[in-house]
Scaffold this motif. Structure first.
Motif, PDB file in Angstrom:
ATOM      1  N   GLY A 237      -1.975   0.465 -43.218  1.00  0.00           N
ATOM      2  CA  GLY A 237      -0.793   0.525 -44.165  1.00  0.00           C
ATOM      3  C   GLY A 237       0.306   0.761 -42.973  1.00  0.00           C
ATOM      4  O   GLY A 237       0.468   0.330 -41.996  1.00  0.00           O
TER       5      GLY A 237
ATOM      6  N   GLY B 131      -8.873   4.027 -50.809  1.00  0.00           N
ATOM      7  CA  GLY B 131      -7.762   5.199 -51.308  1.00  0.00           C
ATOM      8  C   GLY B 131      -6.489   4.523 -50.848  1.00  0.00           C
ATOM      9  O   GLY B 131      -6.313   3.878 -49.816  1.00  0.00           O
TER      10      GLY B 131
ATOM     11  N   THR C 186       0.074  -7.295 -47.542  1.00  0.00           N
ATOM     12  CA  THR C 186      -0.352  -8.127 -48.537  1.00  0.00           C
ATOM     13  C   THR C 186       0.291  -8.601 -49.643  1.00  0.00           C
ATOM     14  O   THR C 186       0.029  -9.454 -50.531  1.00  0.00           O
ATOM     15  CB  THR C 186      -1.715  -7.242 -49.159  1.00  0.00           C
ATOM     16  OG1 THR C 186      -0.998  -5.982 -49.279  1.00  0.00           O
ATOM     17  CG2 THR C 186      -2.683  -7.148 -48.275  1.00  0.00           C
TER      18      THR C 186
END
Ligand code: ADP
Ligand code: 3PG
Ligand code: MG
Length: 431
Positions: free
Chosen positions: A197, A386, A347
């Motif tokens: 992330g 998650g 992404t």
């Protein structure tokens, strides 16, 4: 554990249900309805048990206490009706006489969705009067919390309301908590955590937890840049948390200490995909930070040019490279549980003219290894994902059903993994 809808009598009762319908909208249209679909079992369960009425409350976006047409829940009411195959009424407010009138007309198997709670300042300030006004308008007798994605917030619809009504969890909340807490408390081992992330600050608690708990932790995404920079690797214009340097090196020290104590592996990228921009229009190249094998493939094993193992000043790291991805796949192949939180790269960037997405290769490789598509993976690990962006990526690839658990929560799932108490869960009746 909290009481759920299965532990109370719903028959003849006016039920108020909180869901997380904070869905992505593109041009006013619902781009992904995963959260809506995940709310259906609880709705169907309630209706099967003969309530007097079912009223649903939810939020969308962050309108900061003011009405905003673009963030109306009305499209959600329509989608919910389609998915349930029955009408769903919509109230253009969440308190007041207009709501009262619609509630009065509701039949026992009717459903009414109220307008975005966050159009009202009292929602985020956890205002008891706002909670009272919702209860007064709906005449609710039981509160069901099923908005897993929002239970890390102490808001009127997660906390204040539970002081007024007997409050229990829904089936989605139960499934999320049982699965995530189950994996953290008693994982089938080996347990591999892939943490990526954008920001290391969002993931520090989860990283520390996994370093304590897992058999292998792989850091990816922009988050990994903090570790690379800490090692003295030049990272050009790559995204980094400028204030997190000390924390990153602390985490790494802790991970190294763990590696000395027990069989444990902390994987930091050894190669990365770089480009001068993240729009996918500039050329990309792979930089072999560890300069083991990718440099000058044609002339292998000639001494690599420095250029091939350093990121240039005008370049950004936008994904992990193939060797790093292969290392993670190796760990996943022997894992019995894999938890993935945060994408390995950018992404969202689309490939030109339908080509492969240039910075999604790392995430794709990890996902395929988890769900057993990249090899003859007979003993698939128990797979948990998650984080909002990671789930959006999986959803865009059509893989939602291939994982054992795809959480509807972003920060809520991270907080739960990190072992934190979530206010919206703490507020429910105990079993
Ligand atoms: P999640 O929502 O799954 O928890 P985060 O919000 O922490 O994940 O991070 C996802 C975001 O991280 C995505 O927007 C992605 O573009 C970004 N990201 C991943 N890798 C990089 C990178 N190398 N550079 C910049 N942004 C990145
Ligand atoms: C989410 O999308 O993570 C939840 O719906 C919570 O939304 P928030 O971060 O705006 O509180
Ligand atoms: Mg995110």
């Amino acid at each position: 554990m909290f009481k759920t809808v299965k532990d109370i009598n719903l028959s003849g009762k006016r039920v108020l249900l909180r869901t997380d319908y904070n869905v992505p909208l593109v041009d006013g249209k619902i781009a992904d309805d995963y959260r809506i679909r995940q709310s259906l079992p609880t709705i169907e369960y309630i209706l099967k048990n003969g309530p007097a009425s079912l009223i649903i409350i939810a939020h969308l976006g962050r309108p900061k206490g003011k009405p905003d047409k673009a963030l109306s829940l009305s499209p959600v009411a329509k989608r919910l009706a389609q998915l349930l195959g029955r009408p769903v009424g919509f109230a253009p407010q969440c308190t007041g006489d207009a709501v009262k009138e619609l509630v009065a007309k509701l039949s026992s198997d009717g459903i009414l969705l109220l307008e975005n709670l966050r159009f009202r300042a009292g929602e985020e300030t956890n205002d008891p009067d706002f909670a009272k006004a919702i209860v007064a308008a709906t005449s609710a007798e039981i509160f069901v919390q099923d908005g897993f994605g929002v239970v890390h917030r102490a808001h009127a619809s997660t906390q204040a309301i539970t002081k007024i009504l007997p409050s229990v969890g829904g089936l989605l909340l139960e499934k999320e908590v049982e699965t995530i807490v189950g994996v953290m408390n008693k994982p089938a081992r080996p347990l591999v955590a892939v943490v990526g992330g954008a920001k290391i600050s969002d993931k520090i608690d989860v990283l520390n937890k996994f370093i304590e708990l897992a058999d292998c932790v792989a850091v990816t995404g922009a988050l990994a840049n903090n570790f690379l920079a800490g090692q003295g690797v030049r990272i050009g214009k790559s995204l980094i948390d400028p204030d997190a340097g000390a924390e990153a090196s602390e985490i790494w020290h802790r991970a190294q200490a763990e590696e000395q104590k027990r069989p444990f592996n902390f994987l930091v990228p050894v190669d990365v995909v770089v480009s001068k921009s993240l729009d996918g229009r500039s050329p990309t190249r792979i930089v072999d930070i560890a300069s083991h094998s990718l440099a000058d493939i044609e002339a292998y094993p000639k001494l690599p040019k420095p250029d091939s193992y350093s990121v240039r000043a005008d370049e950004l790291i936008l994904d992990i490279g193939p060797i790093s991805a292969a290392e993670i796949v190796g760990a996943i192949k022997i894992a019995r549980t894999v938890v993935w939180a945060g994408t390995c790269g950018v992404t969202e960037t689309k490939g030109i003219a339908g080509g492969a997405d240039p910075f999604a290769h790392g995430s794709k490789t990890v996902a395929e290894a988890m769900i057993g598509q990249s090899n003859s993976h007979k003993n698939k690990p128990f797979s948990v994902v998650g984080g909002g962006d990671s789930v959006r990526y999986i959803s865009s690839e059509g893989w939602l059903d291939d994982f054992n658990h795809v959480s509807t929560g972003g920060s809520a799932s991270l907080d739960l993994m990190a072992g934190k108490k979530l206010p919206g869960i703490e507020a429910l009746l105990d079993k």
